[in-house]
Design a protein around this motif. Structure first.
Motif, mmCIF file in Angstrom:
data_model
loop_
_atom_site.group_PDB
_atom_site.id
_atom_site.type_symbol
_atom_site.label_atom_id
_atom_site.label_comp_id
_atom_site.label_asym_id
_atom_site.label_seq_id
_atom_site.Cartn_x
_atom_site.Cartn_y
_atom_site.Cartn_z
ATOM 1 N N LEU A 46 0.832 -1.205 0.000
ATOM 2 C CA LEU A 46 0.000 0.000 0.000
ATOM 3 C C LEU A 46 0.869 1.258 0.000
ATOM 4 C CD1 LEU A 46 -2.811 -0.982 2.523
ATOM 5 C CD2 LEU A 46 -3.048 -0.632 0.062
ATOM 6 N N ALA A 47 1.929 1.247 0.785
ATOM 7 C CA ALA A 47 2.833 2.401 0.820
ATOM 8 C C ALA A 47 3.505 2.620 -0.531
ATOM 9 C CB ALA A 47 3.881 2.213 1.920
ATOM 10 N N ILE A 48 3.897 1.532 -1.172
ATOM 11 C CA ILE A 48 4.505 1.645 -2.503
ATOM 12 C C ILE A 48 3.502 2.237 -3.486
ATOM 13 C CG2 ILE A 48 5.371 0.301 -4.469
ATOM 14 C CD1 ILE A 48 6.628 -1.609 -2.363
ATOM 15 N N GLY A 49 2.268 1.771 -3.429
ATOM 16 C CA GLY A 49 1.228 2.303 -4.307
ATOM 17 C C GLY A 49 1.004 3.788 -4.099
ATOM 18 N N LEU A 50 1.055 4.243 -2.857
ATOM 19 C CA LEU A 50 0.874 5.667 -2.578
ATOM 20 C C LEU A 50 2.053 6.499 -3.069
ATOM 21 C CD1 LEU A 50 -0.728 5.445 0.967
ATOM 22 C CD2 LEU A 50 -1.852 6.084 -1.173
ATOM 23 N N VAL A 51 3.260 5.961 -2.963
ATOM 24 C CA VAL A 51 4.435 6.676 -3.489
ATOM 25 C C VAL A 51 4.282 6.871 -4.992
ATOM 26 C CG1 VAL A 51 6.910 6.521 -3.951
ATOM 27 C CG2 VAL A 51 6.049 5.909 -1.725
ATOM 28 N N VAL A 52 3.944 5.807 -5.691
ATOM 29 C CA VAL A 52 3.827 5.881 -7.147
ATOM 30 C C VAL A 52 2.637 6.749 -7.548
ATOM 31 C CG1 VAL A 52 3.499 4.530 -9.259
ATOM 32 C CG2 VAL A 52 4.970 3.669 -7.441
ATOM 33 N N ALA A 53 1.554 6.688 -6.781
ATOM 34 C CA ALA A 53 0.379 7.489 -7.103
ATOM 35 C C ALA A 53 0.641 8.980 -6.914
ATOM 36 C CB ALA A 53 -0.801 7.054 -6.238
ATOM 37 N N SER A 54 1.464 9.333 -5.932
ATOM 38 C CA SER A 54 1.719 10.748 -5.681
ATOM 39 C C SER A 54 2.664 11.352 -6.712
ATOM 40 C CB SER A 54 2.259 10.959 -4.277
ATOM 41 O OG SER A 54 3.513 10.342 -4.122
ATOM 42 N N LYS A 55 3.610 10.558 -7.177
ATOM 43 C CA LYS A 55 4.539 11.035 -8.202
ATOM 44 C C LYS A 55 5.121 9.803 -8.889
ATOM 45 C CE LYS A 55 7.775 14.727 -8.857
ATOM 46 N NZ LYS A 55 8.565 15.775 -8.248
ATOM 47 N N TYR A 56 5.000 9.753 -10.189
ATOM 48 C CA TYR A 56 5.328 8.528 -10.922
ATOM 49 C C TYR A 56 6.806 8.161 -10.862
ATOM 50 C CZ TYR A 56 0.666 9.375 -12.657
ATOM 51 O OH TYR A 56 -0.674 9.601 -12.721
ATOM 52 N N ASN A 57 7.667 9.119 -10.583
ATOM 53 C CA ASN A 57 9.080 8.752 -10.492
ATOM 54 C C ASN A 57 9.396 8.014 -9.188
ATOM 55 O OD1 ASN A 57 9.000 10.891 -8.733
ATOM 56 N ND2 ASN A 57 10.549 12.102 -9.787
ATOM 57 N N GLY A 58 8.374 7.702 -8.392
ATOM 58 C CA GLY A 58 8.540 6.856 -7.220
ATOM 59 C C GLY A 58 8.440 5.379 -7.553
ATOM 60 N N ALA A 59 8.309 5.060 -8.835
ATOM 61 C CA ALA A 59 8.150 3.661 -9.265
ATOM 62 C C ALA A 59 9.294 2.743 -8.820
ATOM 63 C CB ALA A 59 7.976 3.596 -10.780
ATOM 64 N N PRO A 60 10.535 3.213 -8.729
ATOM 65 C CA PRO A 60 11.589 2.302 -8.248
ATOM 66 C C PRO A 60 11.359 1.768 -6.829
ATOM 67 C CG PRO A 60 12.582 4.147 -9.384
ATOM 68 C CD PRO A 60 11.120 4.444 -9.268
ATOM 69 N N PHE A 61 10.493 2.408 -6.070
ATOM 70 C CA PHE A 61 10.178 1.890 -4.744
ATOM 71 C C PHE A 61 9.516 0.513 -4.823
ATOM 72 C CE2 PHE A 61 10.991 6.157 -3.311
ATOM 73 C CZ PHE A 61 11.447 5.977 -2.010
ATOM 74 N N ALA A 62 9.005 0.155 -5.978
ATOM 75 C CA ALA A 62 8.386 -1.163 -6.143
ATOM 76 C C ALA A 62 9.397 -2.285 -5.899
ATOM 77 C CB ALA A 62 7.774 -1.285 -7.540
#
Length: 133
Positions: A46-62
């Protein structure tokens, strides 16, 4: 503290939320590594999804979803299940916070490939002022 984040804070920008959710993601990773469980893995997702949802360059957190699966279990089938749980939780969080991406998927992909004119203009101004090299 990042001075650029403080400077742009008065403007409507997702950077603050992105940083917040990135910190929550790192906390969820540490929490999951302390005592691995599927519930904690889902929270990490869920936290990863929120990172990516807030800003797409958070995708590496996956990639963080793989760490507890590898550390917490020995069986390959359980590892896949753990990564799958985190992935489903991340997709659920993304879908709830960005329903537009699912409703108009073609437009969503087009917008990912181009920056809005306002962003392009702000970047040009920042380069002129010497804030960005």
């Amino acid at each position: 503290m990042a001075p650029m984040l403080i400077a742009i804070a008065p403007r409507i920008a997702p950077d603050g939320f992105s940083v917040l959710f990135a910190m929550v993601c790192v906390w969820a990773l540490a929490w999951t590594l302390q005592r691995p469980s599927l519930r904690r893995q889902a929270a990490l997702g869920l936290a990863i999804g929120l990172v990516v949802a807030s800003k797409y360059n958070g995708a590496p957190f996956a990639l963080l979803a793989v760490v507890p699966a590898v550390v917490g279990t020995r069986s390959w089938s359980r590892r896949l299940m753990w990564v799958g749980v985190a992935g489903l939780a991340a997709m659920l969080a993304f879908a709830i916070t960005n329903p537009y991406a699912l409703i108009h998927f073609g437009e969503f992909l087009d917008e990912l490939s181009t920056a809005p004119p306002a962003v392009q203009a702000a970047l040009r101004r920042a380069v002129k002022r010497g804030e960005i090299a």
